[in-house]
Design a protein around this motif. Structure first.
Motif, PDB file in Angstrom:
ATOM      1  N   HIS A  23     -30.123 -20.507 -11.196  1.00 10.81           N
ATOM      2  CA  HIS A  23     -30.985 -19.385 -11.552  1.00 10.81           C
ATOM      3  C   HIS A  23     -31.810 -19.024 -10.324  1.00 10.81           C
ATOM      4  O   HIS A  23     -32.198 -19.902  -9.548  1.00 10.81           O
ATOM      5  N   GLU A  24     -32.089 -17.742 -10.147  1.00 12.74           N
ATOM      6  CA  GLU A  24     -32.836 -17.316  -8.957  1.00 12.74           C
ATOM      7  C   GLU A  24     -34.225 -17.930  -8.884  1.00 12.74           C
ATOM      8  O   GLU A  24     -34.738 -18.192  -7.789  1.00 12.74           O
TER       9      GLU A  24
ATOM     10  N   THR B  71     -26.829 -27.811 -10.413  1.00 14.37           N
ATOM     11  CA  THR B  71     -27.019 -27.768  -8.961  1.00 14.37           C
ATOM     12  C   THR B  71     -27.159 -29.173  -8.399  1.00 14.37           C
ATOM     13  O   THR B  71     -26.548 -29.519  -7.375  1.00 14.37           O
TER      14      THR B  71
ATOM     15  N   GLY C  71     -31.969  -9.948 -10.406  1.00 15.30           N
ATOM     16  CA  GLY C  71     -31.930 -11.016  -9.405  1.00 15.30           C
ATOM     17  C   GLY C  71     -33.234 -11.081  -8.654  1.00 15.30           C
ATOM     18  O   GLY C  71     -33.811 -12.163  -8.450  1.00 15.30           O
TER      19      GLY C  71
ATOM     20  N   ALA D 295     -34.150 -20.976  -7.025  1.00 12.14           N
ATOM     21  CA  ALA D 295     -33.958 -20.762  -5.587  1.00 12.14           C
ATOM     22  C   ALA D 295     -35.303 -20.576  -4.897  1.00 12.14           C
ATOM     23  O   ALA D 295     -35.549 -21.116  -3.808  1.00 12.14           O
TER      24      ALA D 295
ATOM     25  N   TYR E  11     -28.640 -16.805  -4.968  1.00 10.62           N
ATOM     26  CA  TYR E  11     -27.661 -16.472  -6.007  1.00 10.62           C
ATOM     27  C   TYR E  11     -27.142 -15.066  -5.678  1.00 10.62           C
ATOM     28  O   TYR E  11     -27.941 -14.139  -5.519  1.00 10.62           O
TER      29      TYR E  11
ATOM     30  N   ALA F 120     -31.739 -13.125  -3.184  1.00 12.69           N
ATOM     31  CA  ALA F 120     -31.278 -12.645  -4.484  1.00 12.69           C
ATOM     32  C   ALA F 120     -30.867 -11.190  -4.361  1.00 12.69           C
ATOM     33  O   ALA F 120     -31.278 -10.486  -3.434  1.00 12.69           O
TER      34      ALA F 120
ATOM     35  N   LEU G 226     -26.357 -22.843  -3.759  1.00 14.24           N
ATOM     36  CA  LEU G 226     -26.248 -21.989  -4.942  1.00 14.24           C
ATOM     37  C   LEU G 226     -26.966 -22.650  -6.111  1.00 14.24           C
ATOM     38  O   LEU G 226     -26.541 -23.698  -6.604  1.00 14.24           O
ATOM     39  N   THR G 227     -28.069 -22.058  -6.532  1.00 15.41           N
ATOM     40  CA  THR G 227     -28.800 -22.582  -7.685  1.00 15.41           C
ATOM     41  C   THR G 227     -28.232 -21.986  -8.972  1.00 15.41           C
ATOM     42  O   THR G 227     -27.421 -21.054  -8.948  1.00 15.41           O
TER      43      THR G 227
ATOM     44  N   GLU H 234     -30.628 -26.547 -13.943  1.00 14.62           N
ATOM     45  CA  GLU H 234     -30.450 -26.927 -12.540  1.00 14.62           C
ATOM     46  C   GLU H 234     -29.829 -28.318 -12.377  1.00 14.62           C
ATOM     47  O   GLU H 234     -29.524 -28.727 -11.249  1.00 14.62           O
TER      48      GLU H 234
END
Length: 577
Positions: A50-51, A464, A78, A54, A24, A73, A47-48, A461
């Motif tokens: 939320h970190e 995503t 982040g 990820a 992200y 991040a 690209l998720t 998510e």
């Protein structure tokens, strides 16, 4: 050639065989994201929403492929949003590299906007971490990070890069992955040498271990996640079959041994089977393979395996004698050790011991086959998913009752097909992990079994999953409660159900449809089989909301602190009323 620090990051990732990163963007990592844009034909970025997802996606990618997963991040929030995912990977020995970018070096330590000491924050939950303050050290640091993450007992490594380092230019010399590993080993600081080294037992040590095993009458194997990490599933099978030794599994090893094999006693510990717990209790030799004797496995340590000697094989010497004293050990790679042990093991039959094992395997709680009205039995859910999806499908979970039911009932037969959060018990892990697995294994299928409590933590998510058209089927085991906590409240807190009832939205089907994903509902076994079959065969993302009784229990259960032979197999009516 002279390139920017951000391009060095890209070149080194590609050099290490990385094809996908999860992340992200944000202000301080913009130079790297600009380099990703320019190299989008060489490396894929996911690209998720939320970190944290990820980090979990990188973890799932790593566990399912055996390669190092990568997440990125920006600074401040982040970076801190990665922390839970990094800690999850650390507890379960999963190799990931997390790349964060901090404020410029002159601004460090001045409470600058979005500044955080992320190396300080993650020091206890990484195998090692770095802050790169000299662009000339960037390439070697990245190579070293990958070497550390994947060597010995795997684990997460974090690299924090101040923003000006990503913009500075430096001479860069491309090398192969193997050359990069060699350079990392050569350049490694003395205090890092230990993370690369793997012990190799002597022939005398191997022979002594074989003699101990050959002398035992009632041995049992306690297989841990290290078997999977080492890729030693075939060796475990050959070892167990040659000496006719029953195999109990930790949560992290539930796909390490075929569930339908006569020697498999399934999971051991707090929610383990009677066969596994009693085999450990009555054995005369416990052979622990790549396991850490977690409290959830051993219960009361003073009463664990009282009749047995303990022999521990692990790649990490720090695990030997940490939680349970051993009578012998071998430190090294499990796959290599088993390959050396097997020729020295006598071919043995143990009819009396196996008869006892089979008797214990037949003793299961009555709840296993209960089929209540207007809800679905968890055992049926697991068996139905397997029947439709097959043995090659990856199964992920969140954390809670649904996770334990999956471990108890799902008939895993293939290595690495079960991915869950064991050591940290991270609610919110499974959806991100499912995405990472699907991306790392595009020709495979992934079914994610989630609890309604856990899925609240990561349902964002779905964006995503829909955007990348990942054909993940999410089965929301919906009992309208934080089921595991509610179960403990029922048993040990006088039925005071404090803040565990989830009788307020969302409508999971409508939520899925809001993200452009098909939603299904099921409130009985026939409905579930019908909608799951339909969803799975569509080869598209799907969410299935399946009703489970709010007071469905996870049995057997060993109360906290009790010995593992002290199992609750059934509950009285007054407890359940």
């Amino acid at each position: 050639m002279k390139i920017s620090g951000s391009q060095v990051v890209i070149e080194c990732l590609i050099e290490q065989g990385v094809d996908t990163v999860f992340g992200y963007p944000g202000g301080n990592i913009l130079n790297i994201y600009d380099a990703l844009y320019k190299n989008s034909d060489r490396i894929r970025h996911i690209l998720t929403a939320h970190e944290q997802a990820a980090a979990h996606a990188a973890d799932g990618y790593a566990r399912s492929t055996g390669k190092v997963g990568v997440c990125m991040a920006t600074s401040g929030p982040g970076a801190t949003n990665l922390v839970t995912g990094i800690a999850t990977a650390y507890m379960d020995s999963s190799p990931i590299v997390a790349i964060t970018c901090n404020v410029a070096t002159p601004l460090l330590g001045k409470d600058t906007f979005q500044e955080i000491d992320i190396t300080g924050v993650t020091l206890p939950i990484t195998k090692h971490n770095f802050m790169v303050k000299n662009v000339n050290e960037l390439a070697s640091t990245i190579r070293e990070a990958f070497a550390i993450a994947s060597s010995g007992r795997p684990g997460p490594v974090l690299i924090d890069i101040p923003k000006e380092i990503t913009a500075a230019e430096v001479e860069f010399e491309p090398v192969s992955k193997s050359e990069g590993m060699e350079k990392a080993l050569t350049a490694s600081h003395a205090n890092l040498k230990r993370v690369f080294s793997v012990s190799v037992p002597t022939d005398e040590e191997i022979k002594a271990a074989a003699e101990l095993i050959n002398a035992s009458q009632r041995p049992v194997i306690y297989a841990g996640g290290g078997v999977v990490i080492s890729g030693a599933e075939k060796e475990l099978l050959a070892f167990a079959e040659k000496a006719e030794i029953p195999v109990s599994e930790s949560l992290m090893a539930r796909a390490a041994f075929p569930s339908d094999h006569p020697l498999c006693t399934w999971m051991v510990g707090m929610h383990g089977t009677k066969a596994s717990n009693m085999a450990i209790t009555e054995s005369d030799l416990i052979i622990a393979l790549g396991s850490r004797f977690s409290d959830r496995v051993i219960g009361d340590p003073s009463k664990f395996g009282l009749n047995a000697k303990v022999f521990h094989i692990d790649i990490d010497p720090a695990e030997i004698n940490k939680n349970i004293p051993t009578d012998g050990s071998l430190v090294g790679d499990i796959k290599e050790i088993l390959n050396r042990l097997i020729p020295l093991i006598k071919e043995t039959k143990r009819p009396d011991w196996m008869e006892r094992i089979q008797t214990w395997k037949s003793e299961v709680p009555s709840t296993y086959n209960r089929q209540p009205e207007n809800s679905v039995n968890p055992k049926f859910i697991c068996e139905c998913i397997n029947k439709v999806a097959g043995d090659d499908t990856f199964i992920t979970t969140e954390v809670g009752q649904h996770q334990m039911w999956t471990a108890q009932f799902y008939p895993f037969k293939k290595p690495r097909t079960f991915v869950t959060s064991g050591g940290l018990g991270t609610m919110g892990f499974g959806t991100g992990a499912a995405m990472g697995i699907q991306i790392g294994n595009p020709k495979a299928r992934v079914v994610h079994i989630a609890g309604d409590g856990s899925f609240r933590m990561n349902c964002n998510e779905l964006a995503t999953i829909q955007h990348y058209n990942l054909p993940v089927v999410i089965v929301v085991v919906n009992n309208g409660a934080l089921g595991n906590v509610r179960m403990w409240q029922r048993l040990f807190y006088g039925k005071r159900f404090s803040q565990t009832t989830l009788d307020f939205g969302p409508d999971w089907c409508k939520l899925a449809e809001a993200y452009g994903i098909k939603g299904y509902k099921a409130s009985n076994a026939a409905e579930f089989e019908k909608v799951f079959t339909q969803a799975f065969k569509s080869e598209e993302p799907a969410v299935i909301d399946v009703t489970v009784d709010i007071d469905e229990m996870v049995l057997p259960m060993v109360p906290g602190g009790k010995p593992i032979y002290d199992m609750i197999m059934s509950l009285s009516k007054d407890v359940m009323s």
